[in-house]
Each structure stands twice: as structure tokens, then as C-alpha cells.
Design a protein around this motif. Structure first.
Motif, PDB file in Angstrom:
ATOM      1  N   LEU A   1       0.830  -1.214   0.000  1.00  0.00           N
ATOM      2  CA  LEU A   1       0.000   0.000   0.000  1.00  0.00           C
ATOM      3  C   LEU A   1       0.861   1.259   0.000  1.00  0.00           C
ATOM      4  CD1 LEU A   1      -2.892  -0.811   2.498  1.00  0.00           C
ATOM      5  CD2 LEU A   1      -3.027  -0.618   0.018  1.00  0.00           C
ATOM      6  N   GLU A   2       1.951   1.248   0.759  1.00  0.00           N
ATOM      7  CA  GLU A   2       2.835   2.414   0.811  1.00  0.00           C
ATOM      8  C   GLU A   2       3.471   2.681  -0.548  1.00  0.00           C
ATOM      9  OE1 GLU A   2       5.367   1.344   4.083  1.00  0.00           O
ATOM     10  OE2 GLU A   2       4.032   2.266   5.563  1.00  0.00           O
TER      11      GLU A   2
ATOM     12  N   GLN B   1       2.072   2.113  -3.340  1.00  0.00           N
ATOM     13  CA  GLN B   1       1.008   2.638  -4.197  1.00  0.00           C
ATOM     14  C   GLN B   1       0.719   4.112  -3.933  1.00  0.00           C
ATOM     15  OE1 GLN B   1      -2.279   0.056  -3.234  1.00  0.00           O
ATOM     16  NE2 GLN B   1      -1.767  -1.375  -4.860  1.00  0.00           N
TER      17      GLN B   1
ATOM     18  N   GLY C   1      -0.888   5.271  -1.147  1.00  0.00           N
ATOM     19  CA  GLY C   1      -1.916   5.429  -0.123  1.00  0.00           C
ATOM     20  C   GLY C   1      -3.232   6.034  -0.570  1.00  0.00           C
TER      21      GLY C   1
ATOM     22  N   VAL D   1      -7.027   6.268  -1.345  1.00  0.00           N
ATOM     23  CA  VAL D   1      -8.226   5.542  -0.945  1.00  0.00           C
ATOM     24  C   VAL D   1      -9.367   6.043  -1.826  1.00  0.00           C
ATOM     25  CG1 VAL D   1      -9.856   5.077   0.926  1.00  0.00           C
ATOM     26  CG2 VAL D   1      -7.416   5.274   1.434  1.00  0.00           C
TER      27      VAL D   1
ATOM     28  N   PRO E   1      -3.458  -4.144   7.907  1.00  0.00           N
ATOM     29  CA  PRO E   1      -2.163  -3.781   7.316  1.00  0.00           C
ATOM     30  C   PRO E   1      -1.072  -4.818   7.586  1.00  0.00           C
ATOM     31  CG  PRO E   1      -3.136  -1.875   8.387  1.00  0.00           C
ATOM     32  CD  PRO E   1      -3.991  -3.065   8.754  1.00  0.00           C
TER      33      PRO E   1
ATOM     34  N   GLY F   1      -6.765   1.526   2.647  1.00  0.00           N
ATOM     35  CA  GLY F   1      -6.510   1.276   1.235  1.00  0.00           C
ATOM     36  C   GLY F   1      -7.205   0.022   0.755  1.00  0.00           C
TER      37      GLY F   1
ATOM     38  N   VAL G   1      -6.313  -3.402  -2.064  1.00  0.00           N
ATOM     39  CA  VAL G   1      -5.413  -4.056  -3.004  1.00  0.00           C
ATOM     40  C   VAL G   1      -6.229  -4.931  -3.946  1.00  0.00           C
ATOM     41  CG1 VAL G   1      -3.369  -4.032  -1.543  1.00  0.00           C
ATOM     42  CG2 VAL G   1      -4.933  -5.951  -1.393  1.00  0.00           C
TER      43      VAL G   1
ATOM     44  N   ASP H   1      -2.490  -6.017  -8.232  1.00  0.00           N
ATOM     45  CA  ASP H   1      -1.435  -5.449  -7.378  1.00  0.00           C
ATOM     46  C   ASP H   1      -0.559  -6.555  -6.804  1.00  0.00           C
ATOM     47  OD1 ASP H   1      -2.539  -2.874  -7.719  1.00  0.00           O
ATOM     48  OD2 ASP H   1      -3.780  -3.087  -5.913  1.00  0.00           O
TER      49      ASP H   1
END
Length: 142
Positions: free
Chosen positions: A8-9, A11, A13, A15, A85, A114, A116, A120
Motif C-alpha cells: 500500500l505504501e 502505491q 496510499g 483511498v 495492514p 486502502g 489491493v 497489485d
């Protein structure tokens, strides 16, 4: 096995979400604008569902309904599986495969952090394997 938070980081972040009161047409516009296949449906910052291309095709297009006259709440998937997470990318992949889903919201307590997609995860796995191959080739040739 790394936690999904690392992915996620990478990407950034974002939302992407909408309201259950938005029209399906507005949701389709947002899917196209964000170039994603699904959006989280939030009400008062709480996850209440997911709206996906699959929801649209099966519940609007095939049913002959109007996307401008139907609200997201009427066709969204409300039974949503989530991960934290700390959930590993491997566990996310296994869950998605087992449940035959393509998107997983990531929530930390009650906060949505977030989402995924299977894409991804596949991209991350491929990148990881390529790095491993490069490291092994460098080891062999040195």
C-alpha cells in the motif's frame, strides 16, 4: 512474506471511495477516472460495501436497469471481506483465490487505509521473483 502495508505504501496510499447515495453512473465515471476496477463505499468514514465493474455488469447492464437512476447502495456488495495492514501478501493472495474475489479493502481498526487488487499482488510477486532471479544470477557469475 511481507505485510500488505508495504505494498500500500508503494502505491501512494490513495483511498478511492464513494457514497452509497451516489448514482451508479457517478460510480462508473469514478472507476474510469481512477482507472480501477472497484471502489470502496464509505458512509461516515465507515466501510459499508464495495462497488465493482462486476456489480455493474451483473446487476445493472444484464438487468436492464438505468445507471443514472440507480444508487450504489442498491447494487453494491455489502458483505465485504477485509484484511489488516499486517496481513501478509501471501495470505491476501490465498484469501482472494479461495473466495474468488479480486479486491480486498485494508482496514486498521475501523479506519480504511486502502485496497489491493489481485493485479497489485501479482505485479508484486512478479517483481519479487525478478529480483530474486537477478540476485541469483549475480551470485552465480561473481
Amino acid at each position: 512474506m511481507r505485510p500488505i502495508l508495504e505494498l500500500l505504501e508503494k502505491q501512494g496510499g490513495a483511498v478511492w471511495s464513494l457514497s452509497p447515495d451516489d448514482s451508479v453512473y457517478q460510480a462508473l465515471e469514478m472507476l474510469a477516472e481512477c482507472n480501477v476496477g472497484a471502489l470502496m463505499v464509505l458512509q461516515a468514514d465507515k466501510l459499508v460495501g464495495i462497488f465493482s465493474e462486476r456489480d455493474y455488469t451483473r446487476k445493472i447492464a444484464l438487468a436492464g436497469l438505468s445507471s443514472k437512476d440507480t444508487n450504489v447502495r442498491d447494487i453494491m456488495t455489502s458483505q465485504v471481506l477485509t484484511v489488516t495492514p499486517k496481513t501478509s501478501t501471501d495470505d491476501c493472495m490465498a484469501l482472494m483465490s479461495q473466495k474468488k474475489i479480486r479486491h480486498l479493502p485494508v482496514v486498521d481498526g475501523s479506519k480504511v487505509v486502502g485496497m489491493v487488487s489481485i493485479r497489485d499482488l501479482m505485479d508484486d510477486i512478479i517483481k519479487d521473483r525478478e529480483q530474486t532471479i537477478t540476485q541469483l544470477q549475480n551470485y552465480i557469475t561473481s
